[in-house]
Design an enzyme around this catalytic site. Structure first.
Site, PDB file in Angstrom:
ATOM      1  N   ASP A  78       0.830  -1.203   0.000  1.00 11.90           N
ATOM      2  CA  ASP A  78       0.000   0.000   0.000  1.00 11.90           C
ATOM      3  C   ASP A  78       0.865   1.254   0.000  1.00 11.90           C
ATOM      4  OD1 ASP A  78      -2.250  -1.512   0.077  1.00 11.90           O
ATOM      5  OD2 ASP A  78      -3.080  -0.589   1.884  1.00 11.90           O
ATOM      6  N   ASP A  79       0.319   2.297  -0.655  1.00 13.47           N
ATOM      7  CA  ASP A  79       0.876   3.659  -0.643  1.00 13.47           C
ATOM      8  C   ASP A  79       2.022   3.838  -1.655  1.00 13.47           C
ATOM      9  OD1 ASP A  79      -0.937   3.822   1.462  1.00 13.47           O
ATOM     10  OD2 ASP A  79       0.627   3.581   2.981  1.00 13.47           O
ATOM     11  N   HIS A 112      -5.551   3.165  -4.825  1.00 16.49           N
ATOM     12  CA  HIS A 112      -5.636   3.350  -3.370  1.00 16.49           C
ATOM     13  C   HIS A 112      -6.105   4.770  -3.050  1.00 16.49           C
ATOM     14  CE1 HIS A 112      -4.865   2.222   0.718  1.00 16.49           C
ATOM     15  NE2 HIS A 112      -3.750   2.885   0.888  1.00 16.49           N
ATOM     16  N   HIS A 153      -5.723   9.726  -0.311  1.00 14.79           N
ATOM     17  CA  HIS A 153      -5.589   8.880   0.875  1.00 14.79           C
ATOM     18  C   HIS A 153      -6.376   9.436   2.058  1.00 14.79           C
ATOM     19  CE1 HIS A 153      -3.699   6.057   3.767  1.00 14.79           C
ATOM     20  NE2 HIS A 153      -3.479   5.325   2.702  1.00 14.79           N
ATOM     21  N   HIS A 165       3.479  -2.338   4.197  1.00 13.65           N
ATOM     22  CA  HIS A 165       3.751  -0.915   3.958  1.00 13.65           C
ATOM     23  C   HIS A 165       5.267  -0.771   3.886  1.00 13.65           C
ATOM     24  CE1 HIS A 165      -0.161  -1.003   6.052  1.00 13.65           C
ATOM     25  NE2 HIS A 165      -0.447   0.074   5.357  1.00 13.65           N
TER      26      HIS A 165
HETATM   27 ZN    ZN Z   1      -2.693   3.427   2.623  1.00 13.61          ZN
END
Ligand code: ZN
Length: 243
Positions: A60-61, A111, A115, A205
């Site tokens: 993610d991210d 995503h 955010h 992450h």
């Molecule tokens: Zn995230």
């Protein structure tokens, strides 16, 4: 006087009961918003039922300069495909990194753009967040399906409604070794290997500067799961293996 106080008592009971109902309702909605396995509309997948030892690795991210090349190098050295849930804003800031992820053959998911939390929001805001990010993902050269993962896994009404209306699947996870705080690499490795089962979706992450421990754990996690007979697949491949 007696009559009045009785009436007052009655109203107190009514108001207190209503308050309990409202609080219970709010609590239930909070539980649904944060659930990894349920949403009000459309399809949500946190793992799939399969007897095959397959597992989907997701990040993610980002993309972010702190993590992208290390992650890509580690995946390449083990010939492992992954799925990157990227943030639109970060793709706009680092289009070259997003293109590197696509060029390496990995799957790219959406995503959101900002955010920001996607609960208590309007349908048009949801559409903007998703469509702007889809468009940015397409600029990387990625041509596959784009699945969606809500920021912090939070969703309630507008987001699942939009996704369901557009035949999009919400992807969560069943293994999240580094979501609560910043554990050490050895803990991330042990927790991941201990919790993965056939059909799992792992969330890591590893993108931002503070995530050095996850980047250190990545190679050992891949090696450990391979030693235990697991094969890595993208989220789309995992969905296709659903019984
Ligand atoms: Zn995230």
């Amino acid at each position: 006087m007696i009559l009045k106080s009785r009436r007052a008592r009655k109203w107190t009971i009514v108001v207190a009961s209503l308050l309990v109902v409202v609080l219970a309702g709010a609590y239930t909605l909070l539980q649904v918003a944060g659930s990894r396995t349920f949403q009000f509309f459309g399809t949500l997948v946190n793992r799939v039922e399969t007897s095959e030892k397959i597992v989907a690795l997701t990040f993610d991210d980002g993309p972010d300069p702190a993590g992208t090349s290390t992650i890509l190098d580690t995946l390449k050295s083990r010939q492992v495909p992954a799925t990157f849930f990227l943030i639109g804003r970060d793709i706009a800031a680092h289009p070259d990194l997003a293109r590197e992820i696509a060029a390496a053959g990995h799957e790219i998911g959406n995503h959101s753009f900002s955010h920001d939390r996607m609960i208590g929001v309007t349908p048009s805001w949801v559409a903007d967040e998703i469509e702007a990010t889809d468009a940015l993902i397409r600029t990387t050269g990625y041509t596959g399906d784009i699945h969606f993962r809500p920021p912090n896994g939070k969703k309630l009404f507008a987001l699942p409604r939009y996704l369901a209306a557009h035949n999009r699947v919400t992807i969560t996870w069943d293994v999240e070794p580094d979501s609560a705080g910043i554990p050490g690499a050895a803990t991330i490795e042990q927790d991941t290997i201990g919790q993965v089962r056939p059909g799992s979706i792992i969330l890591l992450h590893a993108m931002y500067p503070a995530r050095e421990q996850t980047r250190l754990a990545l190679g050992p996690v891949l090696d450990g799961l391979k030693q235990r007979g697991y094969r890595f697949v993208t989220v789309s491949q995992l969905l296709a293996a659903r019984r």
